[in-house]
Design an enzyme around this catalytic site. Structure first.
Site, PDB file in Angstrom:
ATOM      1  N   HIS A  53      -2.263 -12.612   1.161  1.00  0.00           N
ATOM      2  CA  HIS A  53      -2.026 -12.581   2.596  1.00  0.00           C
ATOM      3  C   HIS A  53      -2.484 -13.893   3.229  1.00  0.00           C
ATOM      4  O   HIS A  53      -3.417 -14.535   2.748  1.00  0.00           O
ATOM      5  CB  HIS A  53      -2.786 -11.407   3.234  1.00  0.00           C
ATOM      6  CG  HIS A  53      -2.333 -10.063   2.775  1.00  0.00           C
ATOM      7  ND1 HIS A  53      -2.765  -9.510   1.594  1.00  0.00           N
ATOM      8  CD2 HIS A  53      -1.463  -9.187   3.327  1.00  0.00           C
ATOM      9  CE1 HIS A  53      -2.184  -8.322   1.448  1.00  0.00           C
ATOM     10  NE2 HIS A  53      -1.386  -8.106   2.479  1.00  0.00           N
TER      11      HIS A  53
ATOM     12  N   TYR B 257      -4.194 -14.228   5.826  1.00  0.00           N
ATOM     13  CA  TYR B 257      -5.584 -14.159   6.319  1.00  0.00           C
ATOM     14  C   TYR B 257      -6.614 -14.466   5.235  1.00  0.00           C
ATOM     15  O   TYR B 257      -7.788 -14.668   5.518  1.00  0.00           O
ATOM     16  CB  TYR B 257      -5.890 -12.787   6.948  1.00  0.00           C
ATOM     17  CG  TYR B 257      -5.727 -11.592   6.039  1.00  0.00           C
ATOM     18  CD1 TYR B 257      -6.627 -11.317   5.014  1.00  0.00           C
ATOM     19  CD2 TYR B 257      -4.659 -10.724   6.200  1.00  0.00           C
ATOM     20  CE1 TYR B 257      -6.482 -10.227   4.186  1.00  0.00           C
ATOM     21  CE2 TYR B 257      -4.493  -9.628   5.383  1.00  0.00           C
ATOM     22  CZ  TYR B 257      -5.405  -9.381   4.374  1.00  0.00           C
ATOM     23  OH  TYR B 257      -5.238  -8.308   3.548  1.00  0.00           O
ATOM     24  N   GLU B 258      -6.158 -14.517   3.987  1.00  0.00           N
ATOM     25  CA  GLU B 258      -7.096 -14.864   2.921  1.00  0.00           C
ATOM     26  C   GLU B 258      -7.384 -16.366   2.891  1.00  0.00           C
ATOM     27  O   GLU B 258      -8.268 -16.822   2.173  1.00  0.00           O
ATOM     28  CB  GLU B 258      -6.546 -14.410   1.566  1.00  0.00           C
ATOM     29  CG  GLU B 258      -6.479 -12.892   1.455  1.00  0.00           C
ATOM     30  CD  GLU B 258      -5.833 -12.427   0.165  1.00  0.00           C
ATOM     31  OE1 GLU B 258      -6.447 -12.626  -0.896  1.00  0.00           O
ATOM     32  OE2 GLU B 258      -4.716 -11.879   0.213  1.00  0.00           O
TER      33      GLU B 258
ATOM     34  N   ASN C  37      -1.048   4.206  10.126  1.00  0.00           N
ATOM     35  CA  ASN C  37      -1.944   4.531  11.258  1.00  0.00           C
ATOM     36  C   ASN C  37      -1.192   4.205  12.530  1.00  0.00           C
ATOM     37  O   ASN C  37      -0.226   3.446  12.508  1.00  0.00           O
ATOM     38  CB  ASN C  37      -3.218   3.669  11.183  1.00  0.00           C
ATOM     39  CG  ASN C  37      -2.885   2.175  11.163  1.00  0.00           C
ATOM     40  OD1 ASN C  37      -2.475   1.642  10.132  1.00  0.00           O
ATOM     41  ND2 ASN C  37      -3.034   1.521  12.293  1.00  0.00           N
TER      42      ASN C  37
ATOM     43  N   HIS D 161      -9.530   0.184   7.346  1.00  0.00           N
ATOM     44  CA  HIS D 161      -8.716  -0.036   6.154  1.00  0.00           C
ATOM     45  C   HIS D 161      -8.640   1.240   5.313  1.00  0.00           C
ATOM     46  O   HIS D 161      -7.628   1.524   4.680  1.00  0.00           O
ATOM     47  CB  HIS D 161      -9.301  -1.190   5.332  1.00  0.00           C
ATOM     48  CG  HIS D 161      -8.491  -1.543   4.129  1.00  0.00           C
ATOM     49  ND1 HIS D 161      -7.172  -1.957   4.223  1.00  0.00           N
ATOM     50  CD2 HIS D 161      -8.777  -1.530   2.810  1.00  0.00           C
ATOM     51  CE1 HIS D 161      -6.694  -2.187   3.007  1.00  0.00           C
ATOM     52  NE2 HIS D 161      -7.646  -1.929   2.139  1.00  0.00           N
TER      53      HIS D 161
ATOM     54  N   MET E  22       0.475  -7.312   8.393  1.00  0.00           N
ATOM     55  CA  MET E  22      -0.070  -8.640   8.092  1.00  0.00           C
ATOM     56  C   MET E  22       0.648  -9.301   6.917  1.00  0.00           C
ATOM     57  O   MET E  22       0.082 -10.181   6.251  1.00  0.00           O
ATOM     58  CB  MET E  22      -1.576  -8.517   7.809  1.00  0.00           C
ATOM     59  CG  MET E  22      -2.375  -7.830   8.906  1.00  0.00           C
ATOM     60  SD  MET E  22      -4.092  -7.566   8.427  1.00  0.00           S
ATOM     61  CE  MET E  22      -4.667  -6.470   9.737  1.00  0.00           C
ATOM     62  N   SER E  23       1.871  -8.860   6.631  1.00  0.00           N
ATOM     63  CA  SER E  23       2.611  -9.442   5.498  1.00  0.00           C
ATOM     64  C   SER E  23       4.099  -9.435   5.842  1.00  0.00           C
ATOM     65  O   SER E  23       4.476  -9.342   7.002  1.00  0.00           O
ATOM     66  CB  SER E  23       2.358  -8.624   4.230  1.00  0.00           C
ATOM     67  OG  SER E  23       2.862  -7.306   4.385  1.00  0.00           O
TER      68      SER E  23
ATOM     69  N   SER F 151       0.852  -1.195   0.000  1.00  0.00           N
ATOM     70  CA  SER F 151       0.000   0.000   0.000  1.00  0.00           C
ATOM     71  C   SER F 151       0.882   1.237   0.000  1.00  0.00           C
ATOM     72  O   SER F 151       1.850   1.309   0.748  1.00  0.00           O
ATOM     73  CB  SER F 151      -0.884   0.027   1.250  1.00  0.00           C
ATOM     74  OG  SER F 151      -1.649  -1.137   1.329  1.00  0.00           O
TER      75      SER F 151
ATOM     76  N   ALA G 239       2.247  -1.473   4.307  1.00  0.00           N
ATOM     77  CA  ALA G 239       1.683  -0.492   5.235  1.00  0.00           C
ATOM     78  C   ALA G 239       1.635  -1.173   6.596  1.00  0.00           C
ATOM     79  O   ALA G 239       1.416  -2.387   6.664  1.00  0.00           O
ATOM     80  CB  ALA G 239       0.288  -0.085   4.802  1.00  0.00           C
TER      81      ALA G 239
ATOM     82  N   HIS H 103      -5.824  -4.708  -4.272  1.00  0.00           N
ATOM     83  CA  HIS H 103      -4.602  -5.499  -4.456  1.00  0.00           C
ATOM     84  C   HIS H 103      -4.722  -6.328  -5.742  1.00  0.00           C
ATOM     85  O   HIS H 103      -4.670  -7.555  -5.695  1.00  0.00           O
ATOM     86  CB  HIS H 103      -4.378  -6.464  -3.291  1.00  0.00           C
ATOM     87  CG  HIS H 103      -3.947  -5.809  -2.012  1.00  0.00           C
ATOM     88  ND1 HIS H 103      -2.636  -5.687  -1.642  1.00  0.00           N
ATOM     89  CD2 HIS H 103      -4.658  -5.254  -1.023  1.00  0.00           C
ATOM     90  CE1 HIS H 103      -2.570  -5.084  -0.460  1.00  0.00           C
ATOM     91  NE2 HIS H 103      -3.785  -4.806  -0.063  1.00  0.00           N
TER      92      HIS H 103
END
Ligand code: HPA
Length: 274
Positions: free
Chosen positions: A85, A87-88, A237, A249, A213-214, A30, A115, A61
């Protein structure tokens, strides 16, 4: 679980489309989406075309490999325009398949971007952070499973994941362009929910400066195969519980877009020094 023949099938397919040999692999996290426009494109291959390749489901993405030249030095680069990711629902070996593919296609260096939520209280949204080390113990290790001996050893050393040589160059670029570059430890959590305030306090106590998360899994997979690794986070953030506001998000995307100018300058500057 992706094995070596799956990876070979992926690279064999790509080789039917282009014989381009990159020196550098770059993940476009991001805030760096627009960077692809700076690449003098030689080829682009949508992930969805590649047999057995993990395809992202996250909004914003869209996925493809971009091959081309970047910067005044015409550096041959392969860019991951979108990533998957954990989480997918993909296995970690699927998640790191794109990074491994970049290495198998010839990249010797990988630049990982993302990000991240700021944990360090000296950070502000919009800061860029050079990743000095990672905490990856809260997600499965991408090397779990039979070792792929063709890529690297069973028990690879991770004491210097991030290349000192590339860190020096990155700091040079930041100085040259007057970009404030923070430094810190990136912790990976699975997501997709943002962390809780208690988890952020825990991560801070453990020495993390930013959370995402990556990336940590990608860095491990890249280092396993002997690639030289560099990482930069955009602090999009402040992490949960620091400010009295919910995390969204949209905020991540918005801040990342705002600093994309500096982010692009930093990564382009690094490429021009390679
Ligand atoms: N937590 C986890 N991942 C993130 C965050 C966060 O606060 N911001 C951007 N990616």
């Amino acid at each position: 679980m992706l094995n070596y023949s799956d990876l070979q099938r992926i690279t064999d397919y790509i080789r039917t489309k282009t014989d381009f040999t990159p020196k550098v692999g770059l993940t476009l996290g991001s805030g760096l989406g627009g960077f692809s426009k700076k690449i003098t494109k030689v080829a682009e291959i949508p992930y969805s075309e590649i047999p057995g390749f993990p395809v992202s489901t996250v909004e914003g993405h869209n996925g493809s490999f971009i091959f081309g030249y970047i910067g005044k030095n015409k550096l041959p680069i392969i860019a991951m325009n979108g990533r998957v990711h954990y989480y997918e629902g993909y296995s970690m070996s699927d998640v790191v398949a794109p990074v491994r593919s970049m290495g198998l296609l010839g990249a010797e260096i990988v630049i990982l971007t993302n990000a991240a939520g700021g944990i360090n209280l000296d950070f502000e949204p919009g800061n860029l952070m050079m990743i000095k080390d990672i905490i990856s113990v809260f997600v499965p290790n991408p090397l779990v499973g039979p070792n792929i001996d063709n890529l690297g050893t069973r028990f690879p050393d991770m004491s210097k994941i991030f290349s000192h040589r590339l860190q020096v160059k990155l700091k040079d670029v930041a100085n040259a362009y007057g970009i404030r570059l923070k430094e810190g430890v990136y912790a990976q959590c699975t997501g997709p929910s943002f962390e809780t305030p208690a988890e952020i306090k825990m991560l801070r106590a453990l020495g993390a400066d930013a959370v995402g998360m990556s990336t940590a899994c990608e860095a491990i997979a890249a280092r396993h195969m002997g690639l030289e690794v560099c990482g930069v986070s955009c602090v999009s953030n402040m992490a949960a519980g620091i400010l009295d506001q919910p995390l969204t998000h949209a905020e991540v995307q918005e801040t990342a877009d705002k600093v994309s100018g500096d982010f692009e300058t930093l990564v382009l500057g690094l490429c021009e020094r390679l």
